[in-house]
Design an enzyme around this catalytic site. Sequence first.
Site, PDB file in Angstrom:
ATOM      1  N   SER A 286       8.217   0.218  10.096  1.00 38.95           N
ATOM      2  CA  SER A 286       7.978  -0.778   9.056  1.00 38.95           C
ATOM      3  C   SER A 286       6.550  -0.653   8.562  1.00 38.95           C
ATOM      4  CB  SER A 286       8.215  -2.183   9.600  1.00 38.95           C
ATOM      5  OG  SER A 286       7.016  -2.699  10.139  1.00 38.95           O
ATOM      6  N   LYS A 287       6.290  -1.377   7.469  1.00 38.82           N
ATOM      7  CA  LYS A 287       4.971  -1.301   6.840  1.00 38.82           C
ATOM      8  C   LYS A 287       3.865  -1.822   7.756  1.00 38.82           C
ATOM      9  CE  LYS A 287       6.551  -1.346   2.131  1.00 38.82           C
ATOM     10  NZ  LYS A 287       6.233  -1.684   0.754  1.00 38.82           N
ATOM     11  N   ARG A 288       4.246  -2.593   8.763  1.00 35.87           N
ATOM     12  CA  ARG A 288       3.218  -3.174   9.632  1.00 35.87           C
ATOM     13  C   ARG A 288       2.875  -2.279  10.813  1.00 35.87           C
ATOM     14  NH1 ARG A 288       6.388  -6.654   7.647  1.00 35.87           N
ATOM     15  NH2 ARG A 288       7.910  -6.252   9.270  1.00 35.87           N
ATOM     16  N   ASP A 289       3.651  -1.204  11.033  1.00 32.99           N
ATOM     17  CA  ASP A 289       3.394  -0.354  12.192  1.00 32.99           C
ATOM     18  C   ASP A 289       2.108   0.448  12.030  1.00 32.99           C
ATOM     19  OD1 ASP A 289       5.602  -0.881  13.936  1.00 32.99           O
ATOM     20  OD2 ASP A 289       6.888   0.065  12.447  1.00 32.99           O
TER      21      ASP A 289
ATOM     22  N   TYR B   1       0.859  -1.187   0.000  1.00 31.82           N
ATOM     23  CA  TYR B   1       0.000   0.000   0.000  1.00 31.82           C
ATOM     24  C   TYR B   1       0.894   1.236   0.000  1.00 31.82           C
ATOM     25  CZ  TYR B   1       1.090  -1.039   4.834  1.00 31.82           C
ATOM     26  OH  TYR B   1       1.747  -1.342   5.987  1.00 31.82           O
TER      27      TYR B   1
END
Length: 437
Positions: free
Chosen positions: A217-220, A14
């Site tokens: 990171s992208k998951r944060d 995304y």
Amino acid sequence: MSVRTRFAPSPTGYLHVGGARTALFNWLYARKHGGQFILRIEDTDAARNTEEARQAIFDGMSWLGLDWDEGPDSGGDLRSPSSSSSYYQSQRKPIYDAYFEKLLAADRLYKDGDATRFRFDRKPITMHDLVCGEVTIDYRDESNTPDMVVKRSDGSYVFHFVNVVDDLEMKITHVIRGEDHLMNTPKHLQLIEALGSQPPQYAHIPLILNPDGSKMSKRDAGAAVGDYPRQGFLSEAVVNFIALLGWSSKSDEEIFTLTELIDRFSLEAINRAPARFDIEKCKWVNQQHIAKISTEKFADLAKPFVEAEKLPITENYAAVIAAVKEKVRLLTEVPAAIDFLITDTAAQDAEAVAKAKGNPNSAFLPMLADHMATLTDWSADIAKEAIASVAQANGAKPGQLMFPVRVALSGRAHGPDLGDVFVILGKERTLARLRSF
Ligand code: GLU
């Protein structure tokens, strides 16, 4: 020469905050200097690219208000001095082939198995980064800087090669990108020199860290730009917040519109140190923007959130919304901030109710209701005077009655100005709530 910047995302996930910041800084720099901003989709990794990711980039940029002069769907080709008709790398293979031929003619390529390597010029390469300053890589040290593969055995070109070709072809003057690409740049300079071209100027912007110091990171939480609209953020607040990740106005001011950012932005003011991502700060920035916009605009933006909670848009919606405009940080907070003003069945805060019931001054509420019942006019001031006179008659201070009154009317300990609450509820509903408490 007119400034030309670009945002060159790979559509593999995304649109995340780091990417949006890169896009924003490039956009701001182009707009500030009356130049062009180009969107180029680096979609050569077919296995990792998705249509949703591509759409998320377009949606995210549109929501943030970052329009591009050239790029997919813009017809930019007509304005582009390049011969290319596509801003998708996947559609530009003939161009890469032509540049590959140039390197071949310059005797800079050689076969290594099925792959093709680019022969580095064995000398020190120094770059002058507009943010990071001088960076030198010594290519005389061959063991540390082996010749790089530019074409893989399957015939595909590597990132460094297509990225450089496109920057040259698209006549990019300033490359503003994440610091993770800083060490790639000497390789890019080698390629550009071998192609006999002039490099753009480079500005590598600092990493973004979480509040605990780890790399974001992208998951944060807060990483995906696409999550912000439904979480109740205003686009201009998010743009403002993102701009502050690594850039500052060099003054105490932190709240800016997009137009003000264009005016203030400069590469010199970008920090060398990593930026700290703090979602609480973003909420604060959002609150400042909510306070700045007109009540009409706030009412419009809040409406879908109010409707999503099945609250009716009442005739006095404008007054209701105005009462909480300076109280909420997020649009998602609006329904719970106004429900007691709209319905008689809003959820109450049990703790606040218990506290108010245990407060000795609650005993005066029926008396206050009786006194208010005699009033012929109704306004914030008249209602507040009524509190003052009932308090005085009982040897209490008006302030001591405010808490039980607020809880009786709203079911909570905090909320809009009591004067607004009196006016919006009106006399009858105020009396009813005081009496039934
Ligand atoms: N596609 C690369 C990335 O997303 C672009 C790097 C650059 O801006 O040159 O990291």
